[in-house]
Design a protein around this motif. Structure first.
Motif, PDB file in Angstrom:
ATOM      1  N   UNK A 149      18.370  45.765  12.326  1.00 25.81           N
ATOM      2  CA  UNK A 149      19.109  46.835  12.998  1.00 25.81           C
ATOM      3  C   UNK A 149      20.542  46.993  12.517  1.00 25.81           C
ATOM      4  N   UNK A 150      21.016  46.038  11.684  1.00 21.89           N
ATOM      5  CA  UNK A 150      22.367  46.177  11.123  1.00 21.89           C
ATOM      6  C   UNK A 150      22.421  47.447  10.278  1.00 21.89           C
ATOM      7  N   UNK A 151      23.368  48.352  10.540  1.00 17.78           N
ATOM      8  CA  UNK A 151      23.441  49.559   9.716  1.00 17.78           C
ATOM      9  C   UNK A 151      23.692  49.223   8.242  1.00 17.78           C
ATOM     10  N   UNK A 152      22.888  49.824   7.361  1.00 13.73           N
ATOM     11  CA  UNK A 152      23.049  49.557   5.929  1.00 13.73           C
ATOM     12  C   UNK A 152      24.433  49.974   5.450  1.00 13.73           C
ATOM     13  N   UNK A 212      16.613  46.355  -1.904  1.00 13.25           N
ATOM     14  CA  UNK A 212      17.933  46.074  -1.317  1.00 13.25           C
ATOM     15  C   UNK A 212      18.783  45.269  -2.296  1.00 13.25           C
ATOM     16  N   UNK A 266      13.307  43.863   4.751  1.00 16.67           N
ATOM     17  CA  UNK A 266      14.387  43.618   3.784  1.00 16.67           C
ATOM     18  C   UNK A 266      14.538  42.134   3.463  1.00 16.67           C
ATOM     19  N   UNK A 295      17.984  53.539   7.459  1.00 15.52           N
ATOM     20  CA  UNK A 295      19.430  53.332   7.393  1.00 15.52           C
ATOM     21  C   UNK A 295      19.878  52.084   8.134  1.00 15.52           C
ATOM     22  N   UNK A 296      18.926  51.267   8.545  1.00 17.80           N
ATOM     23  CA  UNK A 296      19.300  49.971   9.113  1.00 17.80           C
ATOM     24  C   UNK A 296      18.461  48.869   8.464  1.00 17.80           C
ATOM     25  N   UNK A 297      18.929  47.646   8.622  1.00 18.31           N
ATOM     26  CA  UNK A 297      18.187  46.491   8.110  1.00 18.31           C
ATOM     27  C   UNK A 297      16.905  46.321   8.918  1.00 18.31           C
ATOM     28  N   UNK A 298      15.795  46.170   8.198  1.00 24.05           N
ATOM     29  CA  UNK A 298      14.486  45.959   8.811  1.00 24.05           C
ATOM     30  C   UNK A 298      13.954  44.589   8.389  1.00 24.05           C
TER      31      UNK A 298
END
Lengths: 354, 354
Positions: free
Chosen positions: A117-120, B37, B27, B21-24
């Motif tokens: 969930x951390x924004x890229x 990534x 990744x 647009x967020x870490x999944x």
């Protein structure tokens, strides 16, 4: 790692230390609980000379090449703060640990633990910030790793950096090499980093006016070595636990007494105000771009003058002297003329400061 | 880090890849999302030759000394599992990444992120396990760091290790050096680690019968170099993403085609059963004590015989061959005689496996 023994002499800590059977915030605070965990567990079990030395890096020899090797994990909260971010901090902090041995930092690794969930976009900003910091410090980030944990299993991101530097001098620059007679110098104002983090975290009104001092100290350490040569006995960057923790570690490792003078310690007026409001002692608050230096008295004025020629040393000051009377003791002459003992912080003052 | 480009040839991934647009979790899974990534962010921004090579360690030169340098963070859940624990894994994993270059591992750093409330007894067990693993692998843990985060800001503990090894050979052992004609060897049964973790985590009935294969491969890599000399083109330990990810990375980095034969791939019968029950392909499941090896055909039988003399290589097998027809492609002849493409896992199959 710091592997100091107990406080020598006839002084004892005024705050009772309670042992616990679980990890507490104080175990990571850079004070007494950290020190005890490190010496009682890590240093005891891993059991090797390098770790037992208690420096911020290990000195290793491979072939006929002397190297410095160090690591730090960064868990600062918030990840963006006035004056920097976790990425810049992760590069500068490890660079500075290498510098405290007089090494020239060369290569860094970077290990990321990312929360789902951390924004890229935030990650990108941090990675770009690391690159800028690495370029500034003259190091390359040559190897890395990425792990992702489920939402709630970490807080945004943690970064570990390890660093390698070349030791191309024969001076003994170490926490165990401070000697009676040495002069204690600080390279600039203290407590800026900790107060910048705290002000952003707590939404305090001085947010923004106080900025983290995060910076690479490779030019400062070079300057010190060029100016003082073998007269440079110790360098240490006072991060967690602040200048108080660093002075205690040096005094105990070298078995000497430190006396410092409150009126000579440089503190930004806004930081003094913030510390008064928050009830914090600036000596206990973290720095991320400062160096505590111990040099022979013959070299002290030269070193001070050299520091002042560098932007990162412009506020440098002589803050005290080293004696041999009461090994392990750090005391401060206050502004009103009394003396008080400067002890290691007992537990955790400011969690997740770096 | 792996910095592979896109799959060469006319094949495309059957699972649509959705950018986010967020870490999944994907990744960090060691598959396609991890790869993208790493190449699109870390390798692009950090921008240096070492990182771009795509090996599991960087080869660096300091003075006239060639060294290998690597890092990994360990977030495995549970922290104790059949056959090992997070501490042993953190030592063996980093030792093995050094070994893949033919380096002799020498020094490790250890960075701990501890969650408030972690029982000190568990931490002690893990630290003691790291020491035993370090002794077994002939390395010293010479520098470290401890951070504590509040309860709920991390899950028990995360460990980062970085490692330095000496490169005392002139062979080109690299993911970019696999050549058409090479023989592909695996040093033992696959998928043990991933299934051991999963069975403990999910409380499955085969818990305990399947054990993690975590082990240091320094003797295996020495044996391979002594036996094959310059005929040894690549070694890689197939961790996250399993043998499938490793073969894809090698095939793409070296621009060659890999063909493997299902009936020759050693899998423990209990692991086969577990994979069938769970709907997992053992080729996609992590290993922590195995090596994928590419050698010239002249050396293949000798290498296999040498491996079988070592306890960690007793189940070694030749599993395939390298061709130059379709660069970047990995395919497998199944037991029933057909061919199927072995792709990189698209996302995350087994979170927090290492």
């Amino acid at each position: 790692m710091n592997n100091d023994g107990k406080l020598s002499g006839s002084f004892s800590c005024p705050i009772p230390f309670t042992s616990s059977d679980t990890i507490q915030p104080g175990h990571g605070g850079g004070g007494r609980m950290s020190r005890d965990l490190i010496s009682d567990l890590f240093v005891r079990v891993f059991d090797n000379t390098e770790l037992s030395r208690g420096d911020d890096q290990a000195t290793i020899t491979i072939g006929d090449q002397k190297l410095a090797f160090t690591t730090d994990s960064y868990v600062v909260d918030p990840i963006f703060f006035p004056g920097g971010d976790i990425g810049e901090l992760a590069v500068n902090g490890t660079v500075n640990d290498l510098c405290t041995s007089g090494a020239q930092p060369l290569f860094l690794s970077a290990g990321f633990v990312l929360e789902e969930g951390l924004p890229l976009e935030e990650l990108s900003k941090i990675v770009e910030s690391m690159k800028r910091a690495a370029d500034r410090a003259g190091v390359s980030i040559v190897t890395g790793d990425t792990k992702v944990v489920n939402k709630g299993s970490a807080d945004k991101l943690f970064i570990n950096t390890a660093g390698i530097g070349i030791l191309d001098h024969d001076y003994d620059i170490s926490c165990r090499n401070v000697r009676a007679g040495d002069i204690i110098i600080i390279s600039g104002t203290i407590a800026d980093h900790g107060i910048a983090i705290l002000s952003r975290r707590e939404g305090l009104s001085f947010t923004g006016t106080i900025r983290s001092d995060t910076a690479p100290l490779h030019e400062i350490s070079r300057l010190l070595m060029e100016t003082a040569g073998g007269g440079l006995h110790a360098m240490r960057d006072p991060t967690r636990g602040g200048v108080a923790a660093t002075l205690n570690e040096l005094a105990q490792s070298s078995e000497v007494e430190f006396r410092i003078y409150e009126e000579h310690i440089p503190v930004h007026p806004a930081v003094t105000g913030a510390c008064e409001m928050l009830g914090l002692d600036p000596l206990h608050v973290a720095n991320e771009g400062k160096m505590v230096i111990c040099v022979t008295p013959e070299k002290a004025e030269q070193v001070l003058a050299a520091l002042k020629t560098h932007p990162l040393g412009k506020d440098a000051a002589i803050i005290g002297e080293v004696f041999d009377e009461k090994p392990g003791l750090v005391s401060m002459r206050t502004r009103i003329g009394g003396w008080r003992i400067i002890d290691l912080p007992a537990g955790e003052l400011l969690p997740r400061i770096c």
